[in-house]
Design a protein around this motif. Structure first.
Motif, PDB file in Angstrom:
ATOM      1  N   SER A 116       1.701   9.989  -2.012  1.00  0.00           N
ATOM      2  CA  SER A 116       1.527   9.613  -0.515  1.00  0.00           C
ATOM      3  C   SER A 116       1.120   8.407  -0.528  1.00  0.00           C
ATOM      4  O   SER A 116       1.354   7.943   0.739  1.00  0.00           O
ATOM      5  N   HIS A 117       0.862   7.425  -1.338  1.00  0.00           N
ATOM      6  CA  HIS A 117       0.778   6.093  -0.960  1.00  0.00           C
ATOM      7  C   HIS A 117       2.108   5.472  -0.865  1.00  0.00           C
ATOM      8  O   HIS A 117       2.486   4.980   0.468  1.00  0.00           O
ATOM      9  N   PRO A 118       3.105   5.618  -1.749  1.00  0.00           N
ATOM     10  CA  PRO A 118       4.539   5.236  -1.288  1.00  0.00           C
ATOM     11  C   PRO A 118       5.039   5.645   0.038  1.00  0.00           C
ATOM     12  O   PRO A 118       5.971   5.219   0.681  1.00  0.00           O
ATOM     13  N   ALA A 136      -3.995   4.309  -6.625  1.00  0.00           N
ATOM     14  CA  ALA A 136      -5.333   5.028  -6.902  1.00  0.00           C
ATOM     15  C   ALA A 136      -6.096   4.378  -6.175  1.00  0.00           C
ATOM     16  O   ALA A 136      -7.732   4.526  -6.134  1.00  0.00           O
ATOM     17  N   HIS A 137      -5.816   3.200  -4.987  1.00  0.00           N
ATOM     18  CA  HIS A 137      -6.832   2.919  -4.262  1.00  0.00           C
ATOM     19  C   HIS A 137      -7.360   3.852  -3.358  1.00  0.00           C
ATOM     20  O   HIS A 137      -8.238   3.617  -2.381  1.00  0.00           O
ATOM     21  N   HIS A 138      -6.787   5.023  -3.292  1.00  0.00           N
ATOM     22  CA  HIS A 138      -7.420   5.987  -2.349  1.00  0.00           C
ATOM     23  C   HIS A 138      -8.598   6.953  -3.249  1.00  0.00           C
ATOM     24  O   HIS A 138      -9.113   7.911  -2.600  1.00  0.00           O
ATOM     25  N   MET A 139      -8.833   6.420  -4.506  1.00  0.00           N
ATOM     26  CA  MET A 139      -9.783   7.031  -5.207  1.00  0.00           C
ATOM     27  C   MET A 139     -10.722   6.351  -6.105  1.00  0.00           C
ATOM     28  O   MET A 139     -11.292   6.682  -6.958  1.00  0.00           O
TER      29      MET A 139
HETATM   30 CU   LIG Z   1      -2.568   3.989  -0.064  1.00  0.00          CU
END
Ligand SMILES: [Cu+2]
Ligand code: HEM
Lengths: 198, 535
Positions: free
Chosen positions: B250-252, B299-302
């Motif tokens: 989901s980041h890409p 992993a910047h979402h985590m």
């Molecule tokens: Cu992101």
């Protein structure tokens, strides 16, 4: 619209698709390696419960079927439709054989209560439970791919009969063969990861 | 020429046979466009409903369970059914082959199949609303353990997402092969339009990232139906692994959303400034760099999920790096406009709106990407503000810019330019009204996805709701103008904007067989010296 034929394009498309399949299993391999890193001894113990003989037989069966798939492509390229059909038949027969062996393996385990939520498995350590959830997920998904591969071969077989896949335009069969090699390849990784890490 | 000419002309068969089973890339693209618009309207109403409910603290219209279902559905529809396919599937399908001088995409039948998967996937997601235990209430991220245990209809919804993902993969695959194999003679890689380049970079992300989403949602289904325990710590699983798998896609995916929009903007700006694009190669390079680097920052979402401190620092650094290529593009666009002879037509106004809103979202992305500040605003309205600025202000505006740029080509008619401008300005004002208060709410600590809130947040929530109404008026005006002009707009010629890319050499709307003879390309896409005034 005129029929557009592009051999290189068709191959390119298939390779890209195979890439996506590898990545799909790649996600599961990541899960496997993380879980193995966390529970090395439990994985070792649980692996002993799998039947290496059956696993080995299945590996041989699948590699042989891959050989037949390759031979069917070669036969069609050389112009012998009948031989190609025969080899496709043999590939499919071995694929069935693989599934039957898998069926016996799974049903033994399930009868013994070794399945997610099963009475035996729930009493074991978390690591062993994780081993078996991954085992069923990954071999199950692989089995599904075997069935899809058989569907693809049936379709190509019909195309050969209808002369839509011919010694001049054999890319459909070639792509089916590539798909089958991938299914084979994935199993070749699954086999040592589950059966041989004892 | 008018709306019933060219590829739009009926061919004598039933509408269903002619359109739903078409393998003409232009018709498939139009089908996508209409479906996406229809789903977008549904999504907008759900969003308005959320804003209405939040007008006052406590219960206004709907109960908490319904509220959870509404924001989940809003997210699922907008992300998976509207924004991800929006520009590539609709405008990519219609215009990529035209810009390449090709007769169709590489695999026309596969293209039809992708569209069918899209329809079936979208329908499946909608069916999940009305069947089983009621609409999913997990949020669009389907985080475990909640999604594994909730009694709502999560399995059906994620099955829909799986099918939509498959459709996205096949579209990407088709575009990659098309761009490699079907370029007209003379159309070297450095003469490709920037829109085509953007689609190329996007297609690689679609092909390489989406399978991870597929396996992740399959695992949710397996987890729910068979009780596998892959994410259940009591049975040796790990819920954090779910978050990793989810964000690896989901980041890409946010770049699947934004790159095509950037491609549209890169195509529009030179046309309305009569100047070749500044830094063609840096724009291409930054698209590819975004596609590559964007895969490394999931992993910047985590940051607050309990990863190791080292991981937090590494991902924070990588996130800063990925912001660089986006900034490069903004500089290139602005430099193209510098000393250009600017014509302020609606597509350019939307493009300028894009640059402003995207910058607002991108800069707050850095606030989130730096681990220290993210600890404070993670999972607050600040995040909601950030991603709406980039998704609605970025992809949404890119989509609107594309519609206004290519509308005359698609229908052979021009819309009312004044109304289009008014709508654009209303939208820019509305969006700022709607989302800027969210930044402030987030900084003050208002968590996202909450049904109720403390009384001191009331004024900002109300401001945001007023903004949503202005946005709605802007959207309604834009749509009304487009739909009316489709039938009543003044006919326009081949090339109303005097652009230099290949699609504008065809009649509007283009004929079913794109080019009578294969075009030979002799100059770049933004070279206006040879554009004649003949229509
Ligand atoms: Cu992101
Ligand atoms: C390019 C267009 C972009 C889009 C479409 C986008 C989209 C999103 C979305 C949808 C979320 C929310 C995810 C959720 O539901 O939890 C999000 C969060 C986030 N974004 Fe972006 N984003 C974009 C650009 C950026 C940039 C350029 C950066 C940083 C340089 C960034 C950094 C972040 C961070 C760190 C979060 C997580 C915040 C948190 O949950 O604490 N984003 N973004």
């Amino acid at each position: 619209m005129t029929e557009h034929r592009d051999y290189v394009g068709a191959k390119m498309g298939m390779w890209l698709f195979l890439f996506t399949e590898i990545l799909l299993f790649g996600g599961l391999f990541v899960l496997y390696s993380v879980t193995l890193g966390r529970y090395p001894t439990e994985f070792h113990e649980a692996s002993k419960l799998l039947d290496v003989t059956m696993g080995t037989t299945n590996t041989v069966v699948l590699i042989t079927s891959s050989l037949f798939a390759a031979l069917s492509v070669a036969a069609l390229q050389k112009g012998s439709r009948k031989t190609a059909e025969l080899f496709i038949g043999l590939t499919m027969a071995l694929a069935c054989c693989f599934l039957v062996i898998k069926y016996f393996e799974w049903s033994h385990k399930i009868h013994a209560g070794i399945y997610p939520g099963g009475e035996t498995l729930v009493q074991w350590e978390p690591g062993k439970q994780a081993f078996f959830s991954l085992y069923y997920t990954m071999t199950g998904l692989h089995g599904l791919h075997v069935i899809i591969g058989m569907g693809v071969f049936t379709w190509v077989w019909a195309m050969i009969r209808l002369e839509r896949c011919t010694p001049d335009h054999f890319v459909a069969l070639e792509n089916a063969g590539l798909y089958w090699h991938l299914v084979d390849l994935i199993w070749i990784y699954l086999f040592p990861l589950y059966y041989l890490i004892t | 020429m008018n709306v019933d000419a060219g590829f739009m002309a009926p061919g004598g068969k039933s509408w269903i046979r002619e359109w739903l089973f078409t393998i003409d890339h232009k018709r498939i693209g139009m089908l996508y466009l209409w479906c996406i618009m229809a789903f977008f309207i549904v999504g907008v109403f759900l969003g308005l409903l959320i804003r209405m409910e939040l007008f006052w603290p406590g219960r206004d219209f709907i109960g908490p369970q319904t509220y959870n279902a509404v924001f989940t559905l809003h997210g699922v529809i907008m992300i998976f059914i509207v924004v991800i396919p929006s520009i590539p599937a609709a405008f990519g399908n219609i215009f990529l082959p035209l810009q390449l001088g090709a007769e169709d995409v590489a695999f026309p039948r596969l293209n039809m199949f992708s569209f069918w998967l899209y329809l079936i996937g979208g329908a499946t997601a909608l069916i999940s609303l009305f069947t089983g235990g009621g609409a999913p209430d997990t949020g669009w991220t389907f985080y475990v353990p909640f999604s594994a245990v909730t009694t709502t209809n999560v399995s059906v919804a994620v099955a829909g997402v799986f099918i939509l993902g498959f459709s996205s993969i096949l579209t990407g695959l088709n575009f990659i092969v098309t761009i490699h194999r079907l370029r007209a003679p003379g159309l070297s890689w450095t003469r490709l339009t920037l829109f085509a380049w953007a689609l190329y970079a996007t297609a690689w992300i679609q092909v390489l990232a989406t399978p991870i989403l597929s396996i992740t949602v399959v695992l949710i289904i397996i987890e729910r139906l068979l009780g596998m325990g892959i994410f259940d710590p009591a049975r040796g699983g790990d819920p954090i692994l779910y978050q990793h798998l989810f964000w690896i896609y989901s980041h890409p995916a946010v770049y699947i959303m934004i790159l095509p929009a950037m491609g549209v903007i890169s195509d529009i700006i030179p046309v309305f400034c009569r100047k070749s694009i500044f830094g063609y190669k840096t724009i291409v390079g930054s698209s590819l760099a975004i596609a590559f680097a964007g895969s490394l920052v999931w992993a910047h979402h985590m940051f607050v999920s309990g990863m190791s401190d080292t991981a937090v620092m590494v991902f924070s650094l990588l996130t800063f790096i990925v912001a660089v290529p986006s900034a490069i593009k903004v500089f290139n666009w602005l430099s193209t406009m510098y000393k250009g002879s600017i014509r302020l037509e609606p597509p350019l106004v939307y493009a300028l709106g894009f640059i402003f809103l995207f910058a607002m979202g991108g800069i707050t992305g850095l606030v989130l990407g730096s681990a220290g500040t993210d600890m404070h605003v993670h999972d607050t309205y600040f995040v909601v503000g950030h991603f709406h600025y980039v998704i609605f202000g970025g992809t949404g505006f890119g989509m609107f810019a594309a519609i206004h740029y290519w509308f005359p080509k698609m229908y052979g008619r021009m819309y009312n330019r004044k109304q289009a401008m008014i709508a654009a300005v209303l939208l820019i004002i509305g969006l700022n009204g709607l989302y800027f208060p969210m930044y402030l709410l987030g900084l003050q600590g208002m968590p996202r996805r909450y049904y109720d809130y403390l009384p001191q947040f009331t004024p900002l929530h109300q401001l945001s709701t007023y903004g949503s109404w202005i946005t709605f008026v802007g959207l309604a005006l834009m749509l009304w103008n487009l739909v009316r002009s489709r039938y009543k707009g003044a006919p326009c010629g081949r090339n109303p904007w005097k652009a230099a890319t290949l699609e504008w050499t065809l009649p509007s709307p283009p004929p079913t067989h794109n080019f009578d003879e294969v075009p030979v390309v002799t100059h770049g896409p933004y070279d206006y010296s040879e554009v004649r005034d003949d229509d």
